[in-house]
Design a protein around this motif. Structure first.
Motif, PDB file in Angstrom:
ATOM      1  N   VAL A  24      16.597   3.615   5.373  1.00 60.31           N
ATOM      2  CA  VAL A  24      16.762   4.890   6.068  1.00 60.31           C
ATOM      3  C   VAL A  24      16.342   4.753   7.528  1.00 60.31           C
ATOM      4  O   VAL A  24      17.019   5.263   8.429  1.00 60.31           O
ATOM      5  CB  VAL A  24      15.956   6.009   5.361  1.00 60.31           C
ATOM      6  N   ASP A  25      15.250   4.053   7.784  1.00 58.67           N
ATOM      7  CA  ASP A  25      14.809   3.836   9.164  1.00 58.67           C
ATOM      8  C   ASP A  25      15.838   3.038   9.959  1.00 58.67           C
ATOM      9  O   ASP A  25      16.075   3.321  11.133  1.00 58.67           O
ATOM     10  CB  ASP A  25      13.461   3.117   9.190  1.00 58.67           C
ATOM     11  N   GLU A  26      16.443   2.053   9.317  1.00 60.27           N
ATOM     12  CA  GLU A  26      17.470   1.241   9.975  1.00 60.27           C
ATOM     13  C   GLU A  26      18.696   2.099  10.321  1.00 60.27           C
ATOM     14  O   GLU A  26      19.233   2.012  11.430  1.00 60.27           O
ATOM     15  CB  GLU A  26      17.863   0.091   9.057  1.00 60.27           C
ATOM     16  N   LEU A  27      19.142   2.928   9.392  1.00 63.78           N
ATOM     17  CA  LEU A  27      20.280   3.821   9.644  1.00 63.78           C
ATOM     18  C   LEU A  27      19.956   4.842  10.733  1.00 63.78           C
ATOM     19  O   LEU A  27      20.778   5.115  11.611  1.00 63.78           O
ATOM     20  CB  LEU A  27      20.691   4.540   8.360  1.00 63.78           C
ATOM     21  N   LYS A  28      18.760   5.404  10.677  1.00 66.12           N
ATOM     22  CA  LYS A  28      18.335   6.386  11.675  1.00 66.12           C
ATOM     23  C   LYS A  28      18.330   5.754  13.071  1.00 66.12           C
ATOM     24  O   LYS A  28      18.776   6.381  14.036  1.00 66.12           O
ATOM     25  CB  LYS A  28      16.940   6.896  11.309  1.00 66.12           C
TER      26      LYS A  28
ATOM     27  N   PHE B  97      25.120  -2.304   8.967  1.00 65.28           N
ATOM     28  CA  PHE B  97      25.949  -2.116   7.780  1.00 65.28           C
ATOM     29  C   PHE B  97      26.286  -3.419   7.066  1.00 65.28           C
ATOM     30  O   PHE B  97      27.082  -3.435   6.134  1.00 65.28           O
ATOM     31  CB  PHE B  97      27.218  -1.342   8.145  1.00 65.28           C
ATOM     32  N   GLY B  98      25.667  -4.528   7.484  1.00 55.13           N
ATOM     33  CA  GLY B  98      25.817  -5.804   6.784  1.00 55.13           C
ATOM     34  C   GLY B  98      27.228  -6.356   6.806  1.00 55.13           C
ATOM     35  O   GLY B  98      27.684  -6.906   5.816  1.00 55.13           O
ATOM     36  N   LEU B  99      27.913  -6.211   7.922  1.00 60.31           N
ATOM     37  CA  LEU B  99      29.289  -6.675   8.020  1.00 60.31           C
ATOM     38  C   LEU B  99      29.418  -8.081   8.595  1.00 60.31           C
ATOM     39  O   LEU B  99      30.524  -8.587   8.726  1.00 60.31           O
ATOM     40  CB  LEU B  99      30.104  -5.696   8.878  1.00 60.31           C
ATOM     41  N   ASN B 100      28.313  -8.714   8.912  1.00 61.86           N
ATOM     42  CA  ASN B 100      28.348 -10.053   9.480  1.00 61.86           C
ATOM     43  C   ASN B 100      28.548 -11.076   8.360  1.00 61.86           C
ATOM     44  O   ASN B 100      27.692 -11.232   7.494  1.00 61.86           O
ATOM     45  CB  ASN B 100      27.047 -10.339  10.231  1.00 61.86           C
ATOM     46  N   PRO B 101      29.668 -11.805   8.379  1.00 63.72           N
ATOM     47  CA  PRO B 101      29.930 -12.752   7.292  1.00 63.72           C
ATOM     48  C   PRO B 101      28.998 -13.966   7.307  1.00 63.72           C
ATOM     49  O   PRO B 101      28.836 -14.636   6.300  1.00 63.72           O
ATOM     50  CB  PRO B 101      31.380 -13.176   7.525  1.00 63.72           C
TER      51      PRO B 101
END
Length: 98
Positions: free
Chosen positions: A18-22, A72-76
């Protein structure tokens, strides 16, 4: 032997997420607000003779894009699957060393 995850561990992990998204959403809000301000300032002081506001817009946009990829963890290359594979590999290496 796999131990059951406690409520505190799950809560701590969820709180970190949550802190990362915020942090990312705050970054987006500040990016939009300040770049609108820069564009307005550029328009009223320079009358678009030279659109200098595009430089911070693009430069900061690249930083915001990379922040989003990390959030969002999109780095392959270093995403969640990579972390798990690397961790497993390192643990196996430690188990096999004398």
């Amino acid at each position: 032997m796999k131990t059951e995850e406690t409520y505190q561990e799950r809560y701590t992990r969820a709180k970190a997420r949550v802190d990362e998204l915020k942090s990312f959403y705050n970054h987006v809000i500040i990016y939009v607000f300040l770049n609108v301000l820069f564009a307005g300032f550029n328009y009223y002081t320079n009358e678009w003779r030279f659109p200098w506001f595009l430089f911070p817009l693009l430069g900061w946009g690249i930083g915001l894009f990379s922040h989003g990829i990390g959030t969002f963890g999109l780095n392959p290359f270093t995403g969640k699957n990579w972390e798990e594979r690397k961790l497993k590999e390192l643990l196996e290496q430690q188990d096999n060393t004398p």
